[in-house]
Design a protein around this motif. Structure first.
Motif, PDB file in Angstrom:
ATOM      1  N   GLU A   1       0.826  -1.207   0.000  1.00  0.00           N
ATOM      2  CA  GLU A   1       0.000   0.000   0.000  1.00  0.00           C
ATOM      3  C   GLU A   1       0.864   1.262   0.000  1.00  0.00           C
ATOM      4  O   GLU A   1       0.350   2.371  -0.173  1.00  0.00           O
ATOM      5  CB  GLU A   1      -0.920   0.010   1.225  1.00  0.00           C
ATOM      6  CG  GLU A   1      -2.032  -1.038   1.157  1.00  0.00           C
ATOM      7  CD  GLU A   1      -2.745  -1.214   2.484  1.00  0.00           C
ATOM      8  OE1 GLU A   1      -2.336  -0.560   3.475  1.00  0.00           O
ATOM      9  OE2 GLU A   1      -3.709  -2.000   2.529  1.00  0.00           O
ATOM     10  N   GLN A   2       2.176   1.088   0.168  1.00  0.00           N
ATOM     11  CA  GLN A   2       3.076   2.240   0.207  1.00  0.00           C
ATOM     12  C   GLN A   2       3.285   2.783  -1.207  1.00  0.00           C
ATOM     13  O   GLN A   2       3.549   2.015  -2.143  1.00  0.00           O
ATOM     14  CB  GLN A   2       4.420   1.833   0.812  1.00  0.00           C
ATOM     15  CG  GLN A   2       4.325   1.377   2.258  1.00  0.00           C
ATOM     16  CD  GLN A   2       5.606   0.756   2.768  1.00  0.00           C
ATOM     17  OE1 GLN A   2       6.590   0.624   2.044  1.00  0.00           O
ATOM     18  NE2 GLN A   2       5.600   0.345   4.035  1.00  0.00           N
ATOM     19  N   PRO A   3       3.175   4.105  -1.391  1.00  0.00           N
ATOM     20  CA  PRO A   3       3.272   4.680  -2.745  1.00  0.00           C
ATOM     21  C   PRO A   3       4.552   4.298  -3.484  1.00  0.00           C
ATOM     22  O   PRO A   3       4.510   4.015  -4.686  1.00  0.00           O
ATOM     23  CB  PRO A   3       3.206   6.191  -2.482  1.00  0.00           C
ATOM     24  CG  PRO A   3       2.450   6.318  -1.194  1.00  0.00           C
ATOM     25  CD  PRO A   3       2.848   5.129  -0.383  1.00  0.00           C
ATOM     26  N   GLU A   4       5.681   4.286  -2.768  1.00  0.00           N
ATOM     27  CA  GLU A   4       6.930   3.971  -3.468  1.00  0.00           C
ATOM     28  C   GLU A   4       6.961   2.520  -3.935  1.00  0.00           C
ATOM     29  O   GLU A   4       7.520   2.200  -4.998  1.00  0.00           O
ATOM     30  CB  GLU A   4       8.147   4.280  -2.582  1.00  0.00           C
ATOM     31  CG  GLU A   4       8.301   3.421  -1.332  1.00  0.00           C
ATOM     32  CD  GLU A   4       7.532   3.941  -0.123  1.00  0.00           C
ATOM     33  OE1 GLU A   4       7.872   3.508   0.996  1.00  0.00           O
ATOM     34  OE2 GLU A   4       6.617   4.763  -0.300  1.00  0.00           O
TER      35      GLU A   4
ATOM     36  N   GLY B   1      -4.480   3.704  -8.177  1.00  0.00           N
ATOM     37  CA  GLY B   1      -3.661   3.843  -6.980  1.00  0.00           C
ATOM     38  C   GLY B   1      -3.696   2.652  -6.044  1.00  0.00           C
ATOM     39  O   GLY B   1      -3.154   2.702  -4.942  1.00  0.00           O
ATOM     40  N   THR B   2      -4.327   1.570  -6.480  1.00  0.00           N
ATOM     41  CA  THR B   2      -4.439   0.361  -5.652  1.00  0.00           C
ATOM     42  C   THR B   2      -3.889  -0.835  -6.415  1.00  0.00           C
ATOM     43  O   THR B   2      -4.113  -0.968  -7.619  1.00  0.00           O
ATOM     44  CB  THR B   2      -5.908   0.095  -5.274  1.00  0.00           C
ATOM     45  OG1 THR B   2      -6.411   1.232  -4.568  1.00  0.00           O
ATOM     46  CG2 THR B   2      -6.033  -1.138  -4.391  1.00  0.00           C
TER      47      THR B   2
ATOM     48  N   ALA C   1       4.714   2.210  -6.994  1.00  0.00           N
ATOM     49  CA  ALA C   1       5.402   2.723  -8.188  1.00  0.00           C
ATOM     50  C   ALA C   1       6.381   1.691  -8.742  1.00  0.00           C
ATOM     51  O   ALA C   1       6.469   1.489  -9.957  1.00  0.00           O
ATOM     52  CB  ALA C   1       6.127   4.029  -7.845  1.00  0.00           C
TER      53      ALA C   1
END
Length: 207
Positions: free
Chosen positions: A52-55, A71-72, A58
């Protein structure tokens, strides 16, 4: 602290590995262990938090384009993408496993700071990942295949074929039993499972 003194880290708690084949009832045993006051560190839950962490999202999108939607992480889509391809599985593991291990180590350190003598590490692929080497004891939850299939189907989301395919990618129940310190047979009612668990914890000196 004067010069020459050093901070003394709390002793590492002993580790009870918890594992079992799909539908065996490992999650039920994890709940019962928490009810008995033990810290249970859930590898799958920590993996979900990591992804779930953005980095991390990515990095996963860069490695496996299309698996991040709105975003999921599309977990089912990612699983389908890497299924059966050892190179892709290794690539995925290289992205996620170090972070998951770091989270689990941090939770274990918190338990040590609280003075806990044992922690439970709930790891579905404990033997497959060679992680039993880091455990002080391993508890395997097992049940007959048809009963495990029935339970897994009742949870929804997977077909019988999906469940059998996942089961086939793991060590057999027989192999897990042979490698276990202790085995819980979860083919009967809950109270029978609880009695076995309490006996196992007494045998290990946890209760």
């Amino acid at each position: 602290m004067t010069s020459g003194e050093s901070a003394v880290s709390p002793a590492r708690p002993r580790r009870l590995g918890l594992t079992g084949s799909i539908g065996a009832g490992k999650s039920t045993v994890a709940r019962l262990l928490r009810e008995r006051g033990l810290t249970v560190i859930d590898a799958d839950a920590e993996a979900r938090r990591v992804t779930e962490q953005p980095e991390v999202l990515a990095e996963l999108e860069a490695a496996f384009p299309g698996v991040v939607v709105g975003g999921t992480l599309d977990r089912a889509g990612l699983a389908a993408r890497v299924f059966g391809d050892p190179a892709l599985v290794a690539r995925l593991n290289a992205l996620t496993h170090p972070r998951v291990r770091a989270r689990m180590a941090a939770l274990e350190a918190e338990a040590a700071a609280r003075g806990e003598r044992w922690v439970v590490q709930d790891i579905p692929l404990l033997f497959e990942g060679g992680l039993e080497k880091g455990m002080d004891a391993v508890l395997v939850v097992d049940a007959p295949l048809e009963l495990r299939l029935e339970r897994a189907l009742a949870r929804g989301g997977l077909t019988r074929e999906d469940i059998l395919a996942r089961d086939a990618r793991q060590l057999s129940s027989e192999e897990k039993r042979q490698r276990a310190t202790l085995v819980l047979d979860n083919s009967g009612p809950l109270d029978a499972l609880e009695r076995q668990l309490d006996a196992a914890l007494r045998q290990l000196g946890i209760l």
